[in-house]
Write a protein that holds these residues in place. Structure first.
Motif, PDB file in Angstrom:
ATOM      1  N   VAL A 150      10.076 -29.015  19.812  1.00 50.02           N
ATOM      2  CA  VAL A 150       8.807 -28.942  19.082  1.00 50.02           C
ATOM      3  C   VAL A 150       8.760 -30.019  17.996  1.00 50.02           C
ATOM      4  O   VAL A 150       7.744 -30.711  17.830  1.00 50.02           O
ATOM      5  CB  VAL A 150       8.620 -27.542  18.455  1.00 50.02           C
ATOM      6  N   ALA A 151       9.868 -30.182  17.254  1.00 52.55           N
ATOM      7  CA  ALA A 151       9.919 -31.201  16.206  1.00 52.55           C
ATOM      8  C   ALA A 151       9.729 -32.602  16.788  1.00 52.55           C
ATOM      9  O   ALA A 151       9.050 -33.447  16.193  1.00 52.55           O
ATOM     10  CB  ALA A 151      11.243 -31.110  15.457  1.00 52.55           C
ATOM     11  N   ALA A 152      10.334 -32.854  17.967  1.00 48.10           N
ATOM     12  CA  ALA A 152      10.183 -34.159  18.600  1.00 48.10           C
ATOM     13  C   ALA A 152       8.741 -34.383  19.059  1.00 48.10           C
ATOM     14  O   ALA A 152       8.207 -35.505  18.950  1.00 48.10           O
ATOM     15  CB  ALA A 152      11.142 -34.270  19.786  1.00 48.10           C
ATOM     16  N   VAL A 153       8.106 -33.350  19.585  1.00 49.58           N
ATOM     17  CA  VAL A 153       6.699 -33.455  19.994  1.00 49.58           C
ATOM     18  C   VAL A 153       5.829 -33.778  18.777  1.00 49.58           C
ATOM     19  O   VAL A 153       4.950 -34.654  18.835  1.00 49.58           O
ATOM     20  CB  VAL A 153       6.222 -32.159  20.675  1.00 49.58           C
ATOM     21  N   ARG A 154       6.062 -33.089  17.671  1.00 48.91           N
ATOM     22  CA  ARG A 154       5.273 -33.331  16.458  1.00 48.91           C
ATOM     23  C   ARG A 154       5.467 -34.761  15.955  1.00 48.91           C
ATOM     24  O   ARG A 154       4.508 -35.419  15.532  1.00 48.91           O
ATOM     25  CB  ARG A 154       5.659 -32.322  15.373  1.00 48.91           C
ATOM     26  N   GLU A 155       6.718 -35.238  16.003  1.00 52.52           N
ATOM     27  CA  GLU A 155       6.982 -36.610  15.554  1.00 52.52           C
ATOM     28  C   GLU A 155       6.282 -37.618  16.471  1.00 52.52           C
ATOM     29  O   GLU A 155       5.720 -38.617  16.002  1.00 52.52           O
ATOM     30  CB  GLU A 155       8.485 -36.871  15.524  1.00 52.52           C
ATOM     31  N   ASN A 180       3.271 -40.314  15.417  1.00 57.45           N
ATOM     32  CA  ASN A 180       3.367 -41.746  15.685  1.00 57.45           C
ATOM     33  C   ASN A 180       2.263 -42.235  16.611  1.00 57.45           C
ATOM     34  O   ASN A 180       1.870 -43.411  16.547  1.00 57.45           O
ATOM     35  CB  ASN A 180       4.732 -42.082  16.287  1.00 57.45           C
ATOM     36  N   ALA A 181       1.771 -41.361  17.490  1.00 58.23           N
ATOM     37  CA  ALA A 181       0.730 -41.756  18.448  1.00 58.23           C
ATOM     38  C   ALA A 181      -0.670 -41.551  17.895  1.00 58.23           C
ATOM     39  O   ALA A 181      -1.655 -41.869  18.576  1.00 58.23           O
ATOM     40  CB  ALA A 181       0.901 -40.958  19.742  1.00 58.23           C
ATOM     41  N   GLY A 182      -0.797 -41.020  16.682  1.00 60.83           N
ATOM     42  CA  GLY A 182      -2.108 -40.797  16.088  1.00 60.83           C
ATOM     43  C   GLY A 182      -2.845 -39.615  16.688  1.00 60.83           C
ATOM     44  O   GLY A 182      -4.080 -39.569  16.672  1.00 60.83           O
ATOM     45  N   LEU A 183      -2.083 -38.648  17.199  1.00 63.82           N
ATOM     46  CA  LEU A 183      -2.683 -37.460  17.807  1.00 63.82           C
ATOM     47  C   LEU A 183      -2.653 -36.291  16.829  1.00 63.82           C
ATOM     48  O   LEU A 183      -2.010 -36.355  15.770  1.00 63.82           O
ATOM     49  CB  LEU A 183      -1.917 -37.079  19.075  1.00 63.82           C
ATOM     50  N   LEU A 184      -3.369 -35.230  17.177  1.00 69.06           N
ATOM     51  CA  LEU A 184      -3.305 -34.003  16.393  1.00 69.06           C
ATOM     52  C   LEU A 184      -1.870 -33.501  16.396  1.00 69.06           C
ATOM     53  O   LEU A 184      -1.268 -33.304  17.453  1.00 69.06           O
ATOM     54  CB  LEU A 184      -4.222 -32.943  17.005  1.00 69.06           C
ATOM     55  N   VAL A 185      -1.296 -33.297  15.213  1.00 68.05           N
ATOM     56  CA  VAL A 185       0.097 -32.882  15.101  1.00 68.05           C
ATOM     57  C   VAL A 185       0.156 -31.358  15.076  1.00 68.05           C
ATOM     58  O   VAL A 185      -0.016 -30.715  14.031  1.00 68.05           O
ATOM     59  CB  VAL A 185       0.753 -33.470  13.824  1.00 68.05           C
ATOM     60  N   ASP A 186       0.398 -30.767  16.261  1.00 66.94           N
ATOM     61  CA  ASP A 186       0.467 -29.313  16.359  1.00 66.94           C
ATOM     62  C   ASP A 186       1.715 -28.822  17.090  1.00 66.94           C
ATOM     63  O   ASP A 186       1.938 -27.614  17.209  1.00 66.94           O
ATOM     64  CB  ASP A 186      -0.781 -28.754  17.060  1.00 66.94           C
ATOM     65  N   GLY A 187       2.552 -29.767  17.584  1.00 68.40           N
ATOM     66  CA  GLY A 187       3.767 -29.365  18.289  1.00 68.40           C
ATOM     67  C   GLY A 187       3.529 -28.780  19.660  1.00 68.40           C
ATOM     68  O   GLY A 187       4.462 -28.273  20.281  1.00 68.40           O
ATOM     69  N   ILE A 188       2.298 -28.881  20.154  1.00 70.59           N
ATOM     70  CA  ILE A 188       1.959 -28.360  21.482  1.00 70.59           C
ATOM     71  C   ILE A 188       1.834 -29.528  22.452  1.00 70.59           C
ATOM     72  O   ILE A 188       1.112 -30.495  22.187  1.00 70.59           O
ATOM     73  CB  ILE A 188       0.637 -27.562  21.435  1.00 70.59           C
ATOM     74  N   ALA A 189       2.527 -29.426  23.575  1.00 71.00           N
ATOM     75  CA  ALA A 189       2.452 -30.484  24.585  1.00 71.00           C
ATOM     76  C   ALA A 189       1.303 -30.162  25.536  1.00 71.00           C
ATOM     77  O   ALA A 189       1.489 -29.582  26.604  1.00 71.00           O
ATOM     78  CB  ALA A 189       3.771 -30.608  25.337  1.00 71.00           C
TER      79      ALA A 189
END
Length: 373
Positions: free
Chosen positions: A115-120, A124-133
């Motif tokens: 989840v932490a890696a998804v949020r990071e 970096n990609a300028g997406l909504l940071v929610d930890g959901i793939a």
């Protein structure tokens, strides 16, 4: 769940067969009957996935089989209890790791580190940071590729940790000793009636005593009358923040001639836990030196205690309970103390970096020459 095995009949068997065939494992033309061909297909699947290849579809095999049907993008990946698992999660972890986002090992579990890696990545990609793939995150990830970075950050970190001993003594070390099985899940039995859960408890309790005498804080994963699941044991190890886990089991086979010691560490077809492998190698070498039994080698596995724990972990099987002579000796207090001394030596070597000044004296082999296959 009720195990699905040879002789089972019903829609659940047909579901297993359908999932196996989708993975290229041929099952019989007669659906809903768990016959020898289905058992062989299950064994092949278990071997490929690092599971115990017993041909029985238990809880762990079923969850892994269901997870194998998902590809990245097939579903939304988010935090659940129990954790979401599957091949799609593993592919997500691999891609994140190759881009330098530390998702840990590709264990197929959508846990806190993933989840932490998804949020990071989302940040970096300028997406909504929610930890959901979800769809947008996966689409961005699939457009990126870095083939030269094959080693995940976790693997590099583990290799660095192996280069330097973490301690000068065992004083204050937090360790988990995991006696396999339990009273509600007794495991194997010897011809003399000795039960695996009782013998692993005796070896584990003796090991706990030796480590505590050296100043370690030892967490036992269970008591003599409790039966936590493997996932509960891994969760306990994480909560206790232990430095390593050594799980003790015994082996068994249909043939009474099978004997020897084996060890296991976390590993998939593309990644392994370097520290877990080192611990498994040391534990097996110490047992072989102390007992003189046959070397059944070190193997990768994805059993929950290895996959779901943060600390380096290994499973040691010091002998076959189903071998008449080896099973009898494993039930003897003298053998149990020898094994505890050998495993203490292995753990000390692992944590301190150098072999202790003395090793356990070698005992007579667990089996006589006439019983050797």
């Amino acid at each position: 769940m009720e195990p699905i095995r040879l002789g089972s009949i019903g829609p659940e068997v047909e579901d297993v067969q359908r999932r196996l065939e989708a993975l290229g494992l041929t099952c019989p033309s007669d659906p809903s009957v768990f016959d020898p061909a289905t058992e062989a297909a299950v064994r092949t699947f278990q071997q490929r996935r690092g599971l115990i290849a017993d041909g029985v579809v238990g809880s762990e095999t079923w969850q892994t089989l269901v997870g194998a049907s998902f590809s990245l993008g097939d579903r939304l990946l988010y935090v659940t209890r129990p954790l979401m698992r599957g091949d799609d999660v593993r592919e997500l972890q691999r891609r994140l790791n190759r881009l330098g986002f530390d998702a840990g090992y590709d264990d197929g579990l959508f846990g806190p580190q993933t989840v932490a890696a998804v949020r990071e990545f989302q940040l970096n990609a300028g997406l909504l940071v929610d930890g959901i793939a979800g769809r947008e995150t996966v689409e961005h990830l699939l457009r990126l590729h870095r083939s030269h970075q094959e080693a995940p950050v976790a693997a590099v970190r583990e290799r660095e940790a192996l280069r330097r001993p973490s301690r000068r003594s065992l004083a204050g070390a937090r360790l988990m000793v995991d006696p396999g099985h339990g009273i509600a899940d007794p495991g194997l039995s010897s011809a003399d009636g000795a039960q695996e859960h009782d013998l692993t408890w005796r070896i584990g309790a003796a090991l706990e005593g030796r480590l505590a005498a050296l100043g370690a804080h030892v967490v036992l994963s269970r008591g003599p009358n409790t039966s936590p699941t493997p996932s509960q044991r891994a969760a306990q190890a994480n909560a206790e923040d232990v430095e390593l886990i050594l799980s003790i089991h015994l082996n068994g086979a249909n043939s009474p001639r099978a004997r020897g010691a084996a060890a296991y560490h976390f590993g998939t077809e593309v990644q392994i836990s370097d520290r877990g492998q080192r611990l498994a190698e040391l534990a097996l070498a110490a047992v072989l030196d102390a007992t003189g039994t046959q070397d059944c080698r070190v193997h990768p596995s994805i059993s929950p205690i290895l996959r779901e724990s943060r600390a380096p972990a290994a499973v040691i099987e010091p002998g076959f309970l189903t071998h008449p002579e080896e099973g009898r000796q494993l039930a003897e207090p003298r053998t149990q103390q020898r094994l505890a001394a050998a495993l203490t030596h292995a753990i000390t070597h692992y944590l301190l970096g150098d072999p202790p000044p003395s090793t356990p004296a070698r005992m007579a082999p667990l089996t006589s020459a006439r019983s050797t296959p």
